[in-house]
Design an enzyme around this catalytic site. Sequence first.
Site, PDB file in Angstrom:
ATOM      1  N   LYS A   1       1.412  -1.674  -8.696  1.00 45.04           N
ATOM      2  CA  LYS A   1       1.306  -2.554  -7.539  1.00 45.04           C
ATOM      3  C   LYS A   1       2.541  -3.443  -7.489  1.00 45.04           C
ATOM      4  CE  LYS A   1      -2.119  -5.458  -5.197  1.00 45.04           C
ATOM      5  NZ  LYS A   1      -3.507  -5.979  -5.270  1.00 45.04           N
TER       6      LYS A   1
ATOM      7  N   VAL B   1       0.944  -0.136  -3.378  1.00 42.71           N
ATOM      8  CA  VAL B   1       0.689   0.603  -4.618  1.00 42.71           C
ATOM      9  C   VAL B   1       1.433   1.932  -4.606  1.00 42.71           C
ATOM     10  CG1 VAL B   1      -1.080   1.664  -6.075  1.00 42.71           C
ATOM     11  CG2 VAL B   1      -1.574  -0.486  -4.871  1.00 42.71           C
TER      12      VAL B   1
ATOM     13  N   ASP C   1     -14.390  -8.963  -3.121  1.00 40.67           N
ATOM     14  CA  ASP C   1     -13.748  -8.302  -1.981  1.00 40.67           C
ATOM     15  C   ASP C   1     -14.393  -6.926  -1.826  1.00 40.67           C
ATOM     16  OD1 ASP C   1     -12.098  -7.955   0.146  1.00 40.67           O
ATOM     17  OD2 ASP C   1     -10.254  -7.724  -1.001  1.00 40.67           O
TER      18      ASP C   1
ATOM     19  N   SER D   1      -0.901  -6.917   2.798  1.00 33.96           N
ATOM     20  CA  SER D   1      -0.007  -7.995   3.215  1.00 33.96           C
ATOM     21  C   SER D   1       0.855  -8.521   2.071  1.00 33.96           C
ATOM     22  CB  SER D   1      -0.810  -9.144   3.822  1.00 33.96           C
ATOM     23  OG  SER D   1      -1.727  -9.654   2.872  1.00 33.96           O
ATOM     24  N   ILE D   2       0.343  -8.515   0.867  1.00 33.15           N
ATOM     25  CA  ILE D   2       1.073  -9.099  -0.256  1.00 33.15           C
ATOM     26  C   ILE D   2       1.771  -8.046  -1.097  1.00 33.15           C
ATOM     27  CG2 ILE D   2       0.682 -10.229  -2.504  1.00 33.15           C
ATOM     28  CD1 ILE D   2      -1.125 -12.189  -1.115  1.00 33.15           C
ATOM     29  N   ALA D   3       1.182  -6.858  -1.230  1.00 34.27           N
ATOM     30  CA  ALA D   3       1.748  -5.851  -2.126  1.00 34.27           C
ATOM     31  C   ALA D   3       1.363  -4.452  -1.669  1.00 34.27           C
ATOM     32  CB  ALA D   3       1.262  -6.101  -3.560  1.00 34.27           C
TER      33      ALA D   3
END
Length: 515
Positions: free
Chosen positions: A155, A141, A290, A137-139
Amino acid sequence: MLAALRHAARFARVLWVLKRHGAWFAVRRLGPLPWPARLLVSLAALPAPGRDDEADEGKRLVAALHALGPAYVKLGQTLATRPDIVGPGLAVELGALQDRLPPFSGEAARKVIEEDLGQPVDSLFPRFDDRAVAAASIAQVHKARTADGRDVAVKVARPGIRTQFARDLDAFAWAAKWAERLSPEARRLRATDVVETLREGVERELDLRLEAAAASELRETMLGEPHYRVPEIDWHRTARRVMTMEWIDGTPLSDMATLDARGHDRHALAERVVQIFLKQAMRDGYFHADLHQGNFLVEADGTLVALDFGIMGRLDRESALYLAEILWAFQERDYMRAAKSHFKAGYVPGDRSVADFAMALRAIAEPVHDRPVEEISAGDMLAQLFATTAAFDMETQPQLLMLQRSMVMVEGLASTLDPRVNLWASSRPVIESWIRDQYGLEAQAADTLIEAGRSIGRLPDLARAGARLLERAERDGLPIDPRSLAALKGPDRPHPMTAGVIGALVGALIVLLLS
């Protein structure tokens, strides 16, 4: 007024998506709603009949959050750390929420890199693969190669993601504020606090320099750990929206078939996952939080490599000692010791019965001893634990919430690798070693020095208090019985402060001898 209408329209869509995915139970459980909310719910539900059965509630809510977009995925991940709010069973389901989205273009990624690093991509990375290897959702790779021939993972933050999150988080805050005004249940659950926690977490993840710092710190603490490592950060090619780290060639922990084909011992990997997590949490007080399969690779020699450091947890020494004592007591089936540890830490009110609490812990732990993970429901166990703590008026401990979520995740990860693994047996060597270090002679000497230092630090306050007492005695004629003076003096005993200094000196000598 216009902003309020925009927020209301957004939440009408949210309710519609929840209904369409059969996640309407999330609205029902809010309890009686005030009439404006009931009207909005009714209007939103009309075009989306959806299914609303009771099966697989967590999976349906996860699907709805994915459909709503990145901010809602993050909201679900935040709620996974709050089983006191959503319930243990739903917290386990939300803990498995995968942060995956379609990738954006390589051209857009190149533009972000050049804007943040101030150089053309070709000079930074003579070889840059425009196709993303992973997207969240944010980044996302990309694989690249530097001029000196190193393969790296780059990233790159999604273009416009900060604005998108700001819009959705403002809507969350607006809804939480009104919910607390209109609903006692929302006030009890501290809806605005949940949104603020989410905002803080997102702010950290949106700055990739902070993730790079987290990876760097974890790498330092885990240096020398056999068969586990963290990739090295390339700080010269890292900025707010770009993070560069060494490329890892390995098998994803989720690819069981390839792990087996390459001869990796899945039972050993499962035990390593459990033991590494406990070492990070208890020994270092800083842990990867995580813990899903997509965030680990296995190298050819069996080394476990951690990835994605956007969600990290910290544990102070007092909480780590509490965790170790509890786990050790459960290992030894010493439930009285486990209960006393809760009381000593102040987690259970002192007016409750230690014996009754010990019996409640026994009822939770005995059924899972000597059983493989596949026969144990982490959700059921957490449900029993929260029901027990509520019955004993035990307040939720914020510093332990991330730890509780992570323990459920690591158990799930280990059981996926090998359903026969026993969580208790895997954790025992780590707990034994850490307790030996903490309660051994050297640790006790260090604690003695610390306590002596605290006593010395209190001397000026004690002296001032004594002076005030003498002034009062002189002014008001405070009588002191001669027998009291004799008792205070004692039969040739050393002064308490003298004893403390002697203890500190002995402790220092022990530390020097052991070092």
